[in-house]
Design a protein around this motif. Structure first.
Motif, PDB file in Angstrom:
ATOM      1  N   ASP A  86       0.860  -1.184   0.000  1.00 19.29           N
ATOM      2  CA  ASP A  86       0.000   0.000   0.000  1.00 19.29           C
ATOM      3  C   ASP A  86       0.896   1.232   0.000  1.00 19.29           C
ATOM      4  N   ALA A  87       1.218   1.703  -1.200  1.00 25.10           N
ATOM      5  CA  ALA A  87       2.141   2.832  -1.328  1.00 25.10           C
ATOM      6  C   ALA A  87       1.581   4.100  -0.704  1.00 25.10           C
ATOM      7  N   THR A  88       0.252   4.235  -0.686  1.00 27.47           N
ATOM      8  CA  THR A  88      -0.360   5.421  -0.091  1.00 27.47           C
ATOM      9  C   THR A  88      -0.132   5.437   1.415  1.00 27.47           C
ATOM     10  N   ALA A  89      -0.389   4.304   2.074  1.00 26.01           N
ATOM     11  CA  ALA A  89      -0.134   4.233   3.513  1.00 26.01           C
ATOM     12  C   ALA A  89       1.347   4.419   3.818  1.00 26.01           C
ATOM     13  N   ASP A  90       2.221   3.942   2.919  1.00 28.17           N
ATOM     14  CA  ASP A  90       3.664   4.096   3.132  1.00 28.17           C
ATOM     15  C   ASP A  90       4.040   5.569   3.311  1.00 28.17           C
ATOM     16  N   ARG A 129      -6.573  -0.063   3.651  1.00 24.06           N
ATOM     17  CA  ARG A 129      -7.021  -1.120   2.752  1.00 24.06           C
ATOM     18  C   ARG A 129      -6.695  -2.495   3.336  1.00 24.06           C
ATOM     19  N   PRO A 130      -7.329  -2.874   4.452  1.00 26.30           N
ATOM     20  CA  PRO A 130      -7.034  -4.197   5.009  1.00 26.30           C
ATOM     21  C   PRO A 130      -7.483  -5.314   4.088  1.00 26.30           C
ATOM     22  N   ALA A 133      -2.841   9.959  -3.540  1.00 24.04           N
ATOM     23  CA  ALA A 133      -1.423  10.195  -3.811  1.00 24.04           C
ATOM     24  C   ALA A 133      -1.099  10.348  -5.286  1.00 24.04           C
ATOM     25  N   TYR A 134      -2.069  10.093  -6.183  1.00 22.73           N
ATOM     26  CA  TYR A 134      -1.779  10.172  -7.615  1.00 22.73           C
ATOM     27  C   TYR A 134      -1.752  11.609  -8.135  1.00 22.73           C
ATOM     28  N   ILE A 135      -2.095  12.596  -7.315  1.00 21.84           N
ATOM     29  CA  ILE A 135      -2.044  13.998  -7.730  1.00 21.84           C
ATOM     30  C   ILE A 135      -0.753  14.599  -7.175  1.00 21.84           C
TER      31      ILE A 135
END
Length: 317
Positions: free
Chosen positions: A11-15, A76-77, A296-298
């Protein structure tokens, strides 16, 4: 006190948020509920001597006491991964008990949630969210939900240009050949495209809105972050080609911001991502509320939103 991050291993966003909390020296424990019961253990007690559940979660790499958790980032579990030797019947029962046991303990935590899953659930029900948004003063598209093919054809034929946007009501499409969920993108449909298979389940049709651009608006606590999404041509679903977009940070008009705040308060959310279609005349129409949407894509908003989320989790007051 500790921030508990509940998400899947990749989960790159949580990272991003975890890295920011680490930079601030805020204690963080990351666990995937899907690892329970195979590689996560839980032991918890409640009774006359305890005002709440006391105990701990023991993961592969980190442990955390339940009373130490001050904030929870529910990202996102994964679904519970069960012992491969279980029969189908026993697997269903085991999964149900895992959800009720571990899920019940987690949702009982007296911590700041971003967001509590019991609040995410109603906000993620699209017909409900559209109704609440309309009551909050936000414009929503002319929408039909039906399993009547004749009603669907009549609705679509009566729309400007005789064209509608077909969208799934849930978050995913039907299962693929391997049992995995398959995405169903928003598509343009006309009355002649609608056949009798509509009768097999509920279907959602919305007026097709010509746009100057779209806006992704993200709410984090008291803050709002918005960006215009521009594409060379209007796409039925912007998720089909992220590389074609350019993003420009913007501010929501005051009436839109006020409506968004009413909507967030109605669902008691700390975080939400919303999609608006902006017409050439400047009208903002809400088409989607996602209480756990991506952000995170923006590029220009990645760092500000990361910091805002870390602020919420660091200071549960």
């Amino acid at each position: 006190m500790t921030v508990l991050v509940l998400t899947q291993p990749s989960d790159a966003t949580a990272d991003l948020v975890i890295a920011e909390l680490n930079r601030r020296a805020v204690p963080v424990v990351r666990l995937d509920p899907g690892d329970f019961p195979e590689s996560v253990q839980v032991t918890a007690r409640i009774g006359a001597r305890h005002s709440g559940w006391m105990g701990e979660l023991r993961g592969q790499h980190r442990d955390v006491s339940l009373d130490e958790v001050s904030s929870v980032y529910y990202r996102r579990p994964s679904p519970h991964r069960l012992h491969p030797g279980l029969s189908d019947r026993d697997a269903k029962w085991t999964a149900s008990e895992a959800r009720a046991g571990l899920g019940g303990l987690l949702t009982a935590l007296t911590a700041r949630w971003v967001n509590h899953p019991h609040l995410n659930t109603p906000a993620g029900v699209k017909p409900h969210a559209l109704a609440i948004a309309a009551r909050c003063g936000l414009a929503v598209p002319d929408t039909l939900i039906t399993n009547d093919p004749a009603a669907a054809r009549e609705f679509v034929a009566g729309l400007p240009g005789g064209v509608a946007a077909y969208k799934t009501i849930g978050t995913t499409g039907p299962a693929g050949t391997g049992g995995e969920a398959v995405a169903v993108w928003t598509t343009q449909v006309r009355a002649d495209d609608i056949d009798n298979s509509v009768a097999l389940t509920a279907h959602q049709f919305q007026e097709w809105i010509t746009t100057a651009y779209e806006v992704r608006l993200t709410v984090v606590g008291p803050k709002m972050f918005a960006a215009e999404i521009h594409t060379p041509t209007q796409l039925a679903d912007v998720r089909t080609d992220y590389a074609a977009h350019t993003y420009t940070p913007c501010d929501a008009p005051a009436p839109i911001a006020a409506g968004v705040r009413r909507l967030i308060d109605a669902f008691e959310l700390s975080y939400a991502a919303m999609d608006f279609l902006v017409s050439p005349d400047g009208t903002w129409t809400l088409v989607d509320l996602n209480p756990n949407g991506q952000w995170a894509y923006i590029p220009a908003l990645r760092t500000p939103i990361t910091h805002a989320l870390a602020d919420l989790l660091e200071d549960p007051a």
